[in-house]
Write an enzyme that holds these catalytic residues in place. Structure first.
Site: not given
Length: 277
Positions: A95, A98
């Site tokens: 997942k 950023d």
């Protein structure tokens, strides 16, 4: 439901524009399974033991590699060898979430060396379109080395209670996927999203995003932390191509027997969905 979900895996594989999705459908058809087991164990020995025992009955093994207390070269080489032995794909449920520059390093560099062994990864689009562009850019770089053997799932929906992955977030997930079809193979979602339309994108005839649905459990409806479960039949009936089951398999008294049961129920639901197609 998207018309593509009414087609057999073989038919979809024959025309699929994404090389890894094509391979995945071929594996599913050959092994007669649409099961992804979420192996949320905490040691390399447990992970490799599960992968070896359950390998014949699954299409994909999903890992959370950062929960292992002893991650090492043994983990990587063991997983790769078992994926080859039993013919399944490896999905690292990292997942990514950023900025682009950071996720590129997390994916293709760093301690976990994810690009080296994970066929499939996923990301959230909360950081914006740049996260998808960055991961796709890394995978298409001349020095990447793995090319069409790697693919991305966008986390478009979640099965946990109160999830905020809805509405515009889900629509934007589809928009971004359509711009990077060579690398984005599909979604983690509760339904097909191929018919989603927005102001910036619309479906095309060749579009065929793969749907992975989490939270599948034959014997439980949920847990105390907000997870909401559904059965293989209900998940496949809503349009899942691959069902993700965790505790219902690996925490069962007999994980092999449980995997066989999920394989049977998932496959029967798939056959019922495609009918005579």
């Amino acid at each position: 439901m998207s018309s593509k979900s009414q087609l057999t895996y073989t038919a979809r594989a024959s025309k699929h524009p994404n090389a890894l999705a094509k391979r995945l459908f071929e594996i599913a058809e050959a092994k007669k399974t649409n099961v992804t087991v979420s192996a949320d164990v905490t040691t390399t020995k447990e992970l490799l033991d599960l992968a070896d025992r359950l390998g014949p009955y699954i299409a994909v093994i999903k890992t959370h590699i950062d929960i292992l207390s002893d991650f090492s070269d043994e983990t990587i080489e063991g997983l790769k060898a078992l994926a080859q032995k039993h013919i399944f794909l490896i999905f690292e449920d990292r997942k990514f979430i950023d900025i682009g520059n950071t996720v590129q390093k997390q994916y293709h560099r760093g301690t976990l060396r994810i690009s080296e062994w994970a066929h499939i990864i996923n990301c959230s689009i909360l950081p914006g379109e740049g996260i998808v562009e960055a991961l796709a850019q890394t995978a298409s770089a001349p020095d990447f080395g793995y090319g069409p053997e790697r693919g991305l799932l966008i986390l478009a929906e979640m099965t946990s209670k109160g999830s905020l992955a809805t509405g515009q977030y889900t629509t934007s997930s589809v928009d971004y996927a359509r711009k990077s079809k060579n690398f984005v193979m599909g979604f983690v979602s509760t339904r097909p999203l191929g018919e989603v339309q927005s102001e910036v994108s619309s479906p095309s005839d060749e579009e065929d995003f793969v749907v992975f649905t989490t939270g599948v459990n034959i014997s439980s409806k949920g847990d105390k932390l907000g997870q909401q479960y559904q059965t293989p039949a209900s998940a496949i009936g809503r349009g899942a191509d691959f069902i993700i089951a965790g505790r219902g398999i690996y925490a069962a008294p007999d994980p092999v027997q449980a995997a066989q049961q999920y394989q049977k129920e998932g496959w029967e639901a798939y056959l019922a969905r495609v009918g005579g197609n």
